[in-house]
Write a protein that holds these residues in place. Structure first.
Motif, PDB file in Angstrom:
ATOM      1  N   TYR A   1       0.887  -1.131  -0.141  1.00  0.00           N
ATOM      2  CA  TYR A   1      -0.103  -0.113   0.155  1.00  0.00           C
ATOM      3  C   TYR A   1       0.786   1.271  -0.071  1.00  0.00           C
ATOM      4  O   TYR A   1       0.433   2.363  -0.204  1.00  0.00           O
ATOM      5  CB  TYR A   1      -0.994  -0.092   1.424  1.00  0.00           C
ATOM      6  CG  TYR A   1      -1.877  -1.206   1.162  1.00  0.00           C
ATOM      7  CD1 TYR A   1      -2.956  -0.774   0.599  1.00  0.00           C
ATOM      8  CD2 TYR A   1      -1.875  -2.165   2.092  1.00  0.00           C
ATOM      9  CE1 TYR A   1      -4.087  -1.904   0.584  1.00  0.00           C
ATOM     10  CE2 TYR A   1      -2.842  -3.264   1.865  1.00  0.00           C
ATOM     11  CZ  TYR A   1      -3.994  -3.100   1.221  1.00  0.00           C
ATOM     12  OH  TYR A   1      -4.833  -3.986   1.291  1.00  0.00           O
TER      13      TYR A   1
ATOM     14  N   LYS B   1      -6.168   1.045  -8.333  1.00  0.00           N
ATOM     15  CA  LYS B   1      -6.978   2.007  -7.412  1.00  0.00           C
ATOM     16  C   LYS B   1      -8.393   1.586  -7.631  1.00  0.00           C
ATOM     17  O   LYS B   1      -8.855   1.352  -8.583  1.00  0.00           O
ATOM     18  CB  LYS B   1      -6.727   3.297  -7.913  1.00  0.00           C
ATOM     19  CG  LYS B   1      -5.424   3.974  -8.096  1.00  0.00           C
ATOM     20  CD  LYS B   1      -5.276   5.533  -8.353  1.00  0.00           C
ATOM     21  CE  LYS B   1      -3.665   5.854  -8.322  1.00  0.00           C
ATOM     22  NZ  LYS B   1      -3.955   7.430  -8.609  1.00  0.00           N
TER      23      LYS B   1
ATOM     24  N   THR C   1      -8.745   2.953  -2.072  1.00  0.00           N
ATOM     25  CA  THR C   1      -7.600   2.267  -1.707  1.00  0.00           C
ATOM     26  C   THR C   1      -6.565   2.188  -3.116  1.00  0.00           C
ATOM     27  O   THR C   1      -7.191   2.232  -4.142  1.00  0.00           O
ATOM     28  CB  THR C   1      -7.601   0.768  -1.293  1.00  0.00           C
ATOM     29  OG1 THR C   1      -8.258   0.051  -2.248  1.00  0.00           O
ATOM     30  CG2 THR C   1      -8.430   0.604  -0.204  1.00  0.00           C
ATOM     31  N   THR C   2      -5.458   2.367  -2.864  1.00  0.00           N
ATOM     32  CA  THR C   2      -4.361   2.305  -3.880  1.00  0.00           C
ATOM     33  C   THR C   2      -3.381   1.084  -3.593  1.00  0.00           C
ATOM     34  O   THR C   2      -2.742   1.211  -2.589  1.00  0.00           O
ATOM     35  CB  THR C   2      -3.487   3.576  -4.355  1.00  0.00           C
ATOM     36  OG1 THR C   2      -4.639   4.691  -4.539  1.00  0.00           O
ATOM     37  CG2 THR C   2      -2.692   3.400  -5.330  1.00  0.00           C
ATOM     38  N   PHE C   3      -3.085   0.181  -4.432  1.00  0.00           N
ATOM     39  CA  PHE C   3      -2.384  -1.024  -4.101  1.00  0.00           C
ATOM     40  C   PHE C   3      -1.422  -1.160  -5.400  1.00  0.00           C
ATOM     41  O   PHE C   3      -1.743  -0.859  -6.330  1.00  0.00           O
ATOM     42  CB  PHE C   3      -3.220  -2.273  -4.092  1.00  0.00           C
ATOM     43  CG  PHE C   3      -2.693  -3.491  -3.339  1.00  0.00           C
ATOM     44  CD1 PHE C   3      -2.481  -3.599  -1.762  1.00  0.00           C
ATOM     45  CD2 PHE C   3      -2.147  -4.393  -4.211  1.00  0.00           C
ATOM     46  CE1 PHE C   3      -1.815  -4.735  -1.397  1.00  0.00           C
ATOM     47  CE2 PHE C   3      -1.660  -5.673  -3.721  1.00  0.00           C
ATOM     48  CZ  PHE C   3      -1.476  -5.738  -2.507  1.00  0.00           C
TER      49      PHE C   3
ATOM     50  N   ASN D   1      -9.367  -3.650  -2.963  1.00  0.00           N
ATOM     51  CA  ASN D   1      -8.945  -3.444  -1.410  1.00  0.00           C
ATOM     52  C   ASN D   1      -7.760  -4.169  -0.957  1.00  0.00           C
ATOM     53  O   ASN D   1      -7.760  -4.444   0.359  1.00  0.00           O
ATOM     54  CB  ASN D   1      -9.997  -3.401  -0.526  1.00  0.00           C
ATOM     55  CG  ASN D   1     -11.260  -2.338  -0.805  1.00  0.00           C
ATOM     56  OD1 ASN D   1     -12.386  -2.722  -0.803  1.00  0.00           O
ATOM     57  ND2 ASN D   1     -10.634  -0.809  -1.125  1.00  0.00           N
TER      58      ASN D   1
END
Length: 251
Positions: free
Chosen positions: A54, A74, A86-88, A206
């Motif tokens: 993350y 995203k 969220t950004t993963f 997520n």
């Protein structure tokens, strides 16, 4: 002992000279020359290093075999009624590039997803773009069922109005979580048509991997049909209403 050349004999050009080596030295060199292309071809290329997790500021780590791209995902997930963005960062294949879809299952209940990728070390920390914006703009289409469940229970929900580019009624099932602890999920509602392209693929939402085992799509229905039927029904009732009013007037 090598033979001496006579002084009057024509000399060979340098390009035609043959290097005389002892047999014991020449044989290993010959074998090495024959095997060197195979040795080069079999050498594993260095693993691609990507940001994973993350935090975009963490050090990149090696990707596993079979991945050839750094990916940034995203999403904005409001399927349960509370929006979580969220950004993963992760590793993936080229098929992870430029994916974007939206799903709506009810008022203020939706999923917005987008991904992008690059193929150089540590490149996914600098990818700049956003998720498709949430929208309440109805497009005149609807689906009969909108719901989301993360259990094996049947997915139940009512009519859902589609927004923006959502022109498809989608029904998606699969599992999420680790293999031995995997749980089932069901998702139904309005969606962009490319949702069905994720069948037999994994989608990170997520930071959780959702394995899509089945995805079906059918054209969403037009809300205008209901309006037309409503007007037609009213027109059919006009003669009866007129008769009742006429009889009442005579009385």
């Amino acid at each position: 002992m090598p033979c001496a050349h006579k002084s009057g004999r024509k000399k060979h050009s340098s390009s035609a000279m043959i290097l005389a080596l002892p047999y014991g030295t020449m044989l290993p060199l010959l074998v090495l020359c024959l095997l060197s292309p195979l040795l080069v071809a079999s050498a594993d290329p260095p693993a691609l290093k990507c940001i994973q997790g993350y935090n975009a500021t963490q050090a990149p780590t090696d990707c596993t075999n079979g991945t050839d791209a750094c990916v940034t995902i995203k999403n904005e997930n409001a399927l349960t009624g509370v929006a979580v963005s969220t950004t993963f960062y992760t590793c993936g294949g080229n098929d992870s590039c430029a994916n974007a879809f939206t799903v709506t299952i009810g008022d203020n209940a939706y999923l917005r997803y987008t991904s992008a990728c690059c193929t150089t070390a540590d490149c996914n920390a600098n990818l700049k773009w956003g998720v498709p914006p949430a929208s309440s703009t109805k497009n005149g289409l609807f689906c009969s069922t909108g719901c989301f469940t993360e259990t094996q229970e049947p997915c139940k929900g009512g009519k859902v109005l589609c927004t923006d580019a959502e022109n498809t009624c989608i029904s998606v099932t699969g599992t999420y979580g680790l293999n031995k602890d995997a749980k089932s999920f069901v998702l139904k509602g309005c969606g962009t048509r490319n949702v069905c392209e994720f069948k037999d693929k994994n989608v990170l939402i997520n930071g959780t991997s959702y394995a899509v085992t089945m995805a079906t799509c059918e054209n969403a229905k037009s809300s205008s049909t209901n309006h037309i039927l409503g007007k037609s029904s009213f027109l059919l009732l006009l003669p009866s209403i007129s008769s009742i009013l006429f009889m009442k007037f005579l009385s």
